[in-house]
Design an enzyme around this catalytic site. Structure first.
Site, PDB file in Angstrom:
ATOM      1  CG  HIS A   1     -61.272 -18.760  48.432  1.00 41.62           C
ATOM      2  ND1 HIS A   1     -61.196 -17.786  49.584  1.00 41.62           N
ATOM      3  CD2 HIS A   1     -61.416 -19.980  49.128  1.00 41.62           C
ATOM      4  CE1 HIS A   1     -61.233 -18.675  50.644  1.00 41.62           C
ATOM      5  NE2 HIS A   1     -61.638 -19.930  50.264  1.00 41.62           N
TER       6      HIS A   1
ATOM      7  CB  CYS B   1     -58.132 -17.765  51.460  1.00 44.82           C
ATOM      8  SG  CYS B   1     -57.499 -16.558  50.200  1.00 44.82           S
TER       9      CYS B   1
ATOM     10  CG  HIS C   1     -62.102 -22.717  53.067  1.00 42.90           C
ATOM     11  ND1 HIS C   1     -62.787 -21.851  51.996  1.00 42.90           N
ATOM     12  CD2 HIS C   1     -63.008 -23.168  53.785  1.00 42.90           C
ATOM     13  CE1 HIS C   1     -63.852 -21.711  52.405  1.00 42.90           C
ATOM     14  NE2 HIS C   1     -64.310 -22.775  53.377  1.00 42.90           N
TER      15      HIS C   1
END
Length: 361
Positions: free
Chosen positions: A324, A276, A336
């Site tokens: 994240h 990520c 993402h």
């Protein structure tokens, strides 16, 4: 007095005895498994499996970001160590040259018999020659003093550099030990997740994969044969160019969109795979902006903005541990790299607990 009996010898000795013991333990374990099978814990439902897998993936991502941070520190320590090592080599070379120069003076003095220059000059009968030699001796003395001072300086510098290099090396070993620890944690979580998924039947696994692909939260739900949910998800994707507040934000988004479909690989920063924070870092790097490596450092890389202020190009962060990150593209959506098995994609920011946002560039 009590009688002392010699211990009774086993009819099996050495390797035979150990083999018999191993077989006995294996038989007992097998018997326990079969005898206890009637009281085994109930098989988890697909929804329970998904919940546990989601938890393991989240914990793996936390460990991944810690791994990324440790790797970044280890890379910096390696770079610093290499610079110190190179500088130490250069200083050592200069030290050796200074020593050679000083050695030349010592050799010349030895060849002259070690006689004091003033005495040698006093013995000459030619005044002009005396004055000329006096001037040369003075210059030679100055050069010798300079050579000694140079040796001392270089020796001190080399010792200092070697001490700094040893400190960097100890720091490097600490970071590498942390790297190994976080790597083992990540791999352990991912292995546990794969083991759980392997317990699903083919039909249950298909439902699970469909739920993950659609961003659903309930893997136990029945599959959608009409494909309505999938079409709705596709219809919600932005069409055409995305209006971004700055040229750099537009460039970052364009890069991220070009990565759609590429696999998630923990620790990866592209170009063929990403995690990520690796994706957001690479996206903004393509726009000429250098971001730090981890989610918990990227969140401090720009100006914090509220959820109501979000604009395309902003970094959006999730979970209480800031584990994240995605790249906001407008309309409540982001690009993402979700997790293993789920490639780079567009998803709603509501699919995970929102933790904050940062505007960079």
């Amino acid at each position: 007095m009590a009688a002392h009996r010699k211990p009774k010898q086993s009819p099996l000795g050495g390797q035979a005895a150990r083999t018999a013991a191993t077989l006995a333990l294996a038989s007992a374990a097998t018997a326990t498994v079969f005898e206890g099978s009637g009281h085994a814990a109930p098989r988890p439902t697909p929804a329970q499996v998904k919940a546990e897998v989601d938890r393991l993936y989240e914990e793996a991502e936390v460990a991944t970001e810690k791994y990324n941070g440790a790797k970044e520190q280890a890379d910096r320590a390696w770079a610093a160590f290499d610079r110190l090592r190179d500088e130490s080599a250069r200083r050592t070379d200069r030290l050796n040259r200074s020593r050679e120069s000083l050695g030349a003076f010592a050799a010349a003095q030895y060849r002259s018999g070690g006689l004091d220059p003033a005495i040698r000059l006093a013995l000459t009968s030619d005044p002009d020659q005396y004055l000329e030699r006096a001037a040369l001796a003075e210059k030679a003395g100055d050069r010798q003093a300079a050579a000694v001072a140079s040796v001392r300086r270089e020796l001190t510098a080399v010792r200092q550099l070697r001490g700094e290099a040893e400190g960097r090396l100890r720091e490097l070993r600490t970071h590498e030990a942390e790297l190994r620890r976080q790597k083992a944690t990540v791999q352990g979580k991912l292995t546990a997740a794969r083991t759980l998924l392997a317990r699903l039947t083919a039909e249950e696994r298909a439902r699970y994969e469909a739920a993950v692909a659609a961003g659903a939260h309930d893997a136990a739900g029945a599959p959608d044969p009409s494909g309505t949910a999938d079409r709705a998800d596709r219809d919600s994707l932005p069409r055409g160019p995305i209006t971004a507040p700055t040229t750099r934000a537009a460039e970052a988004i364009a890069y991220a969109r070009a990565q759609l479909g590429k696999p998630y690989v923990w620790g990866a920063t592209g170009p063929s795979a990403f995690d990520c924070s690796g994706l957001t870092q690479a996206s903004w790097r393509a726009a000429g902006v250098s971001l730090p490596r981890t989610t918990y450092t990227q969140i401090n890389a720009g100006r914090r903005v509220s959820r109501s202020e979000l604009a395309p190009g902003d970094l959006v962060f999730f979970y209480s541990g800031i584990s994240h990150v995605g790249l906001y593209i407008g309309g409540g959506q982001m690009i993402h790299a979700p997790r293993p098995g789920a490639p780079v994609r567009i998803a709603p920011i509501d699919e995970m607990p929102f933790a904050g946002a940062t505007r960079v560039g």
